[in-house]
Scaffold this active site. Structure first.
Site, PDB file in Angstrom:
ATOM      1  N   GLY A  60       0.868  -1.233  -0.160  1.00  5.89           N
ATOM      2  CA  GLY A  60      -0.068  -0.099  -0.377  1.00  5.89           C
ATOM      3  C   GLY A  60       0.754   1.293   0.105  1.00  5.89           C
ATOM      4  O   GLY A  60       2.198   1.239  -0.054  1.00  5.89           O
ATOM      5  N   ARG A  85       0.199 -11.513  -1.717  1.00 10.40           N
ATOM      6  CA  ARG A  85       0.870 -11.563  -3.146  1.00 10.40           C
ATOM      7  C   ARG A  85       2.238 -11.048  -3.284  1.00 10.40           C
ATOM      8  O   ARG A  85       2.576 -10.137  -2.492  1.00 10.40           O
ATOM      9  CB  ARG A  85       0.060 -10.815  -4.154  1.00 10.40           C
ATOM     10  CG  ARG A  85      -0.151  -9.343  -3.962  1.00 10.40           C
ATOM     11  CD  ARG A  85      -1.239  -8.579  -4.821  1.00 10.40           C
ATOM     12  NE  ARG A  85      -0.865  -7.321  -4.350  1.00 10.40           N
ATOM     13  CZ  ARG A  85      -0.248  -6.301  -5.194  1.00 10.40           C
ATOM     14  NH1 ARG A  85       0.292  -6.770  -6.229  1.00 10.40           N
ATOM     15  NH2 ARG A  85      -0.221  -4.929  -4.771  1.00 10.40           N
ATOM     16  N   LEU A 122      -2.328  -2.118   6.961  1.00  8.02           N
ATOM     17  CA  LEU A 122      -3.033  -2.745   5.972  1.00  8.02           C
ATOM     18  C   LEU A 122      -4.569  -2.029   6.016  1.00  8.02           C
ATOM     19  O   LEU A 122      -4.544  -0.795   6.801  1.00  8.02           O
ATOM     20  CB  LEU A 122      -3.853  -4.097   6.915  1.00  8.02           C
ATOM     21  CG  LEU A 122      -3.198  -5.372   6.915  1.00  8.02           C
ATOM     22  CD1 LEU A 122      -3.661  -6.209   7.851  1.00  8.02           C
ATOM     23  CD2 LEU A 122      -2.938  -6.015   5.579  1.00  8.02           C
ATOM     24  N   GLY A 123      -5.213  -2.048   4.995  1.00  7.50           N
ATOM     25  CA  GLY A 123      -6.612  -1.383   4.901  1.00  7.50           C
ATOM     26  C   GLY A 123      -7.084  -1.675   3.343  1.00  7.50           C
ATOM     27  O   GLY A 123      -6.379  -1.862   2.353  1.00  7.50           O
ATOM     28  N   TYR A 173     -16.912   3.399   8.869  1.00 10.33           N
ATOM     29  CA  TYR A 173     -15.334   3.388   8.543  1.00 10.33           C
ATOM     30  C   TYR A 173     -14.697   3.812   9.932  1.00 10.33           C
ATOM     31  O   TYR A 173     -13.926   3.232  10.506  1.00 10.33           O
ATOM     32  CB  TYR A 173     -15.324   4.614   7.398  1.00 10.33           C
ATOM     33  CG  TYR A 173     -13.559   4.855   7.342  1.00 10.33           C
ATOM     34  CD1 TYR A 173     -12.735   4.104   6.492  1.00 10.33           C
ATOM     35  CD2 TYR A 173     -12.720   5.752   8.018  1.00 10.33           C
ATOM     36  CE1 TYR A 173     -11.816   4.063   6.180  1.00 10.33           C
ATOM     37  CE2 TYR A 173     -11.650   5.943   7.795  1.00 10.33           C
ATOM     38  CZ  TYR A 173     -10.845   5.051   6.945  1.00 10.33           C
ATOM     39  OH  TYR A 173      -9.587   5.418   6.885  1.00 10.33           O
ATOM     40  N   LYS A 177     -12.551   1.202  12.233  1.00 12.37           N
ATOM     41  CA  LYS A 177     -11.063   1.752  12.846  1.00 12.37           C
ATOM     42  C   LYS A 177     -10.926   1.844  14.278  1.00 12.37           C
ATOM     43  O   LYS A 177     -10.006   1.263  15.023  1.00 12.37           O
ATOM     44  CB  LYS A 177     -10.868   3.045  12.288  1.00 12.37           C
ATOM     45  CG  LYS A 177     -10.635   3.255  10.660  1.00 12.37           C
ATOM     46  CD  LYS A 177      -9.515   2.342  10.399  1.00 12.37           C
ATOM     47  CE  LYS A 177      -9.110   2.724   8.795  1.00 12.37           C
ATOM     48  NZ  LYS A 177      -8.062   1.523   8.403  1.00 12.37           N
ATOM     49  N   LEU A 200      -4.050  11.241   2.999  1.00  9.54           N
ATOM     50  CA  LEU A 200      -2.672  10.755   2.527  1.00  9.54           C
ATOM     51  C   LEU A 200      -2.127  11.535   1.307  1.00  9.54           C
ATOM     52  O   LEU A 200      -2.777  11.372   0.380  1.00  9.54           O
ATOM     53  CB  LEU A 200      -2.548   9.210   2.711  1.00  9.54           C
ATOM     54  CG  LEU A 200      -3.084   8.504   3.842  1.00  9.54           C
ATOM     55  CD1 LEU A 200      -2.768   7.009   3.629  1.00  9.54           C
ATOM     56  CD2 LEU A 200      -1.955   8.940   4.994  1.00  9.54           C
ATOM     57  N   ARG A 208      -8.836   6.598  -7.629  1.00  5.22           N
ATOM     58  CA  ARG A 208     -10.068   6.973  -6.842  1.00  5.22           C
ATOM     59  C   ARG A 208     -10.757   8.062  -7.204  1.00  5.22           C
ATOM     60  O   ARG A 208     -10.108   9.138  -6.605  1.00  5.22           O
ATOM     61  CB  ARG A 208      -9.794   6.764  -5.264  1.00  5.22           C
ATOM     62  CG  ARG A 208      -9.034   5.281  -5.061  1.00  5.22           C
ATOM     63  CD  ARG A 208      -8.872   5.333  -3.366  1.00  5.22           C
ATOM     64  NE  ARG A 208      -8.150   4.332  -3.059  1.00  5.22           N
ATOM     65  CZ  ARG A 208      -7.622   3.956  -1.881  1.00  5.22           C
ATOM     66  NH1 ARG A 208      -7.669   4.920  -0.851  1.00  5.22           N
ATOM     67  NH2 ARG A 208      -6.956   3.015  -1.266  1.00  5.22           N
TER      68      ARG A 208
HETATM   69  N1  LIG Z   1      -6.225   7.076   1.990  1.00  6.00           N
HETATM   70  C1  LIG Z   1      -6.160   7.944   2.906  1.00  6.00           C
HETATM   71  O1  LIG Z   1      -6.255   9.273   2.673  1.00  6.00           O
HETATM   72  C2  LIG Z   1      -6.286   7.567   4.200  1.00  6.00           C
HETATM   73  C3  LIG Z   1      -6.520   8.378   5.297  1.00  6.00           C
HETATM   74  C4  LIG Z   1      -6.355   8.026   6.838  1.00  6.00           C
HETATM   75  C5  LIG Z   1      -6.128   6.770   7.217  1.00  6.00           C
HETATM   76  N2  LIG Z   1      -5.944   5.746   5.874  1.00  6.00           N
HETATM   77  C6  LIG Z   1      -5.710   4.390   6.341  1.00  6.00           C
HETATM   78  O2  LIG Z   1      -4.416   4.105   6.136  1.00  6.00           O
HETATM   79  C7  LIG Z   1      -4.073   2.724   5.996  1.00  6.00           C
HETATM   80  C8  LIG Z   1      -3.063   2.733   5.011  1.00  6.00           C
HETATM   81  O3  LIG Z   1      -3.714   3.195   3.840  1.00  6.00           O
HETATM   82  P1  LIG Z   1      -2.873   3.171   2.218  1.00  6.00           P
HETATM   83  O4  LIG Z   1      -3.555   4.230   1.665  1.00  6.00           O
HETATM   84  O5  LIG Z   1      -1.503   3.189   2.517  1.00  6.00           O
HETATM   85  O6  LIG Z   1      -3.606   1.664   1.919  1.00  6.00           O
HETATM   86  P2  LIG Z   1      -3.447   1.170   0.421  1.00  6.00           P
HETATM   87  O7  LIG Z   1      -2.730   1.735  -0.495  1.00  6.00           O
HETATM   88  O8  LIG Z   1      -5.043   1.038   0.134  1.00  6.00           O
HETATM   89  O9  LIG Z   1      -2.917  -0.652   0.576  1.00  6.00           O
HETATM   90  C9  LIG Z   1      -3.484  -1.309   1.695  1.00  6.00           C
HETATM   91  C10 LIG Z   1      -2.664  -2.379   1.918  1.00  6.00           C
HETATM   92  O10 LIG Z   1      -3.443  -3.388   2.556  1.00  6.00           O
HETATM   93  C11 LIG Z   1      -3.321  -4.703   1.838  1.00  6.00           C
HETATM   94  N3  LIG Z   1      -4.663  -5.246   1.905  1.00  6.00           N
HETATM   95  C12 LIG Z   1      -5.719  -4.855   1.293  1.00  6.00           C
HETATM   96  N4  LIG Z   1      -6.889  -5.838   1.267  1.00  6.00           N
HETATM   97  C13 LIG Z   1      -6.223  -7.113   1.520  1.00  6.00           C
HETATM   98  C14 LIG Z   1      -6.804  -8.334   1.822  1.00  6.00           C
HETATM   99  N5  LIG Z   1      -7.978  -8.557   1.450  1.00  6.00           N
HETATM  100  N6  LIG Z   1      -5.724  -9.185   2.111  1.00  6.00           N
HETATM  101  C15 LIG Z   1      -4.584  -8.834   2.460  1.00  6.00           C
HETATM  102  N7  LIG Z   1      -4.088  -7.596   2.171  1.00  6.00           N
HETATM  103  C16 LIG Z   1      -4.732  -6.574   2.020  1.00  6.00           C
HETATM  104  C17 LIG Z   1      -3.001  -4.191   0.595  1.00  6.00           C
HETATM  105  O11 LIG Z   1      -2.411  -5.412  -0.398  1.00  6.00           O
HETATM  106  P3  LIG Z   1      -2.662  -5.279  -1.820  1.00  6.00           P
HETATM  107  O12 LIG Z   1      -1.742  -4.555  -2.320  1.00  6.00           O
HETATM  108  O13 LIG Z   1      -2.228  -6.773  -2.038  1.00  6.00           O
HETATM  109  O14 LIG Z   1      -4.019  -5.111  -2.257  1.00  6.00           O
HETATM  110  C18 LIG Z   1      -2.112  -2.977   0.715  1.00  6.00           C
HETATM  111  O15 LIG Z   1      -0.732  -3.614   1.193  1.00  6.00           O
HETATM  112  C19 LIG Z   1      -5.379   2.187   5.599  1.00  6.00           C
HETATM  113  O16 LIG Z   1      -5.839   1.459   6.879  1.00  6.00           O
HETATM  114  C20 LIG Z   1      -6.371   3.397   5.490  1.00  6.00           C
HETATM  115  O17 LIG Z   1      -7.597   3.103   6.011  1.00  6.00           O
HETATM  116  C21 LIG Z   1      -6.128   6.273   4.621  1.00  6.00           C
END
Ligand SMILES: NC(=O)c1ccc[n+]([C@@H]2O[C@H](COP(=O)([O-])OP(=O)(O)OC[C@H]3O[C@@H](n4cnc5c(N)ncnc54)[C@H](OP(=O)(O)O)[C@@H]3O)[C@@H](O)[C@H]2O)c1
Ligand SMILES: *[C@@H]1O[C@H](CO)[C@@H](O)[C@H](O)[C@H]1NC(C)=O
Length: 276
Positions: A60, A85, A122-123, A173, A177, A200, A208
């Site tokens: 991620g 993977r 994770l997420g 959500y 969390k 982020l 998205r």
């Molecule tokens: N996006 C934002 O602005 C934001 C804001 C605040 C907090 N967050 C939180 O920060 C965290 C990290 O965010 P990110 O944007 O870095 O996440 P991301 O890019 O969506 O990556 C998520 C990670 O989780 C893994 N994952 C997802 N589904 C899975 C499954 N079914 N089995 C195994 N692994 C799985 C993904 O693996 P694959 O590559 O194999 O899918 C990837 O390594 C999350 O918890 C998110 O909710 C995000």
């Protein structure tokens, strides 16, 4: 109806600022900014103690930033990346990749042996995984990782949560969390660091649409008040590292929650971040 011109202006300003920000010439230097003296000493001491770590969610955006940082800083004897993977990685020595089934993590318990530090990035999203899929990943997989690793001797755990995490929330959500945070807190790591970042900032591989639109609209805020609502993924990663290397108190389990601004501060990096 003043809303229309104001919105139009905000969009224009947003586009302008996104454009300004894409010129990364100057920020390259900030990215390489060295940790301050105290952190550097902590890192050196920590390194000499031969710790080992695991990262889940390493494919991620936060996870990738963390792996880049760990690869560069070389503070662990061994880092095991655990995911569903296999991916191509350009990482330094001591970093290995293992494929696991998060539904049966107990069967992989031996992989966690000797790993005293865990990073959980994770997420997923409801859009991608559906309601049940989202809860499974963002709560159940997180809890399984924490439980299995603790049983194998993990002492410190870094958990990426989110702004608004709250067990009592009516929003799926935030509630999920909050439940993940509460569950991991129960497990009793010697040090648990929970991060609640805002939006982020990264070059996200996945498209998205809603997020892109929101980011353009909020770009002026992200730019003018860089620690308020947003944070570069590199800053989240570095904050996690800085907390892990700080000496452990040893007086029972310690849990800390770092909000967006506190995560910026803990990173020691420039609030507007840096290019890779
Ligand atoms: N996006 C934002 O602005 C934001 C804001 C605040 C907090 N967050 C939180 O920060 C965290 C990290 O965010 P990110 O944007 O870095 O996440 P991301 O890019 O969506 O990556 C998520 C990670 O989780 C893994 N994952 C997802 N589904 C899975 C499954 N079914 N089995 C195994 N692994 C799985 C993904 O693996 P694959 O590559 O194999 O899918 C990837 O390594 C999350 O918890 C998110 O909710 C995000
Ligand atoms: C760490 O590992 C190095 C090299 O294997 C060894 O020389 C050193 O004694 C170890 N330090 C500790 C604190 O275990």
């Amino acid at each position: 109806m003043r809303a229309v011109p104001v919105a139009a202006l905000a969009v224009l300003l947003g586009i302008l600022l996104v454009w300004i920000n894409s010129d990364t010439g100057d920020s390259q230097a900030q990215c390489r900014m060295a940790p301050d003296g105290e952190t550097e000493r902590d890192m050196a001491r920590f390194k000499a103690e031969n710790h080992s770590a695991f990262v889940v969610g390493y494919t991620g955006e936060i996870g990738k930033a963390l792996v880049r940082d760990l690869s560069k800083l070389q503070i662990f004897k061994r880092v095991v990346l655990m995911g569903r993977r296999q991916v191509e990685l350009d990482v330094g020595p001591g970093i290995e990749q293992k494929i696991v089934n998060f539904d049966k993590l107990d069967e992989h318990a031996d992989l966690f042996t000797g790993l005293d530090v865990g990073f959980c990035c994770l997420g997923t999203t409801r859009g991608k995984a559906g309601k049940e899929g989202f809860v499974k990943v963002d709560r159940d997989y997180v809890l399984a990782t924490a439980r299995v690793s603790k049983a194998q001797g993990c002492r410190q755990f870094g958990l990426i949560s989110s702004t608004g995490a709250d067990v009592n929330s009516f929003m799926l959500y935030s509630k999920t969390k909050g439940e993940a945070e509460a569950g991991v807190t129960q497990i009793g790591f010697e040090r648990l660091s929970i991060y609640r970042p805002g939006a982020l900032l990264c070059k996200r591989e996945e498209f998205r649409l809603g997020e892109r639109i929101l980011y353009v609209l909020l770009a002026p805020v992200f730019y003018l008040f860089p620690t308020s609502l947003s944070i570069p993924v590199e800053s989240v990663a570095r904050a996690m590292v800085n907390h892990v290397v700080a000496p452990l108190g040893g007086s029972g389990p310690q849990t800390s929650i770092y909000f967006n601004k506190e995560t910026h501060e803990a990173s020691g990096l420039h609030p507007r971040g840096c290019a890779k």
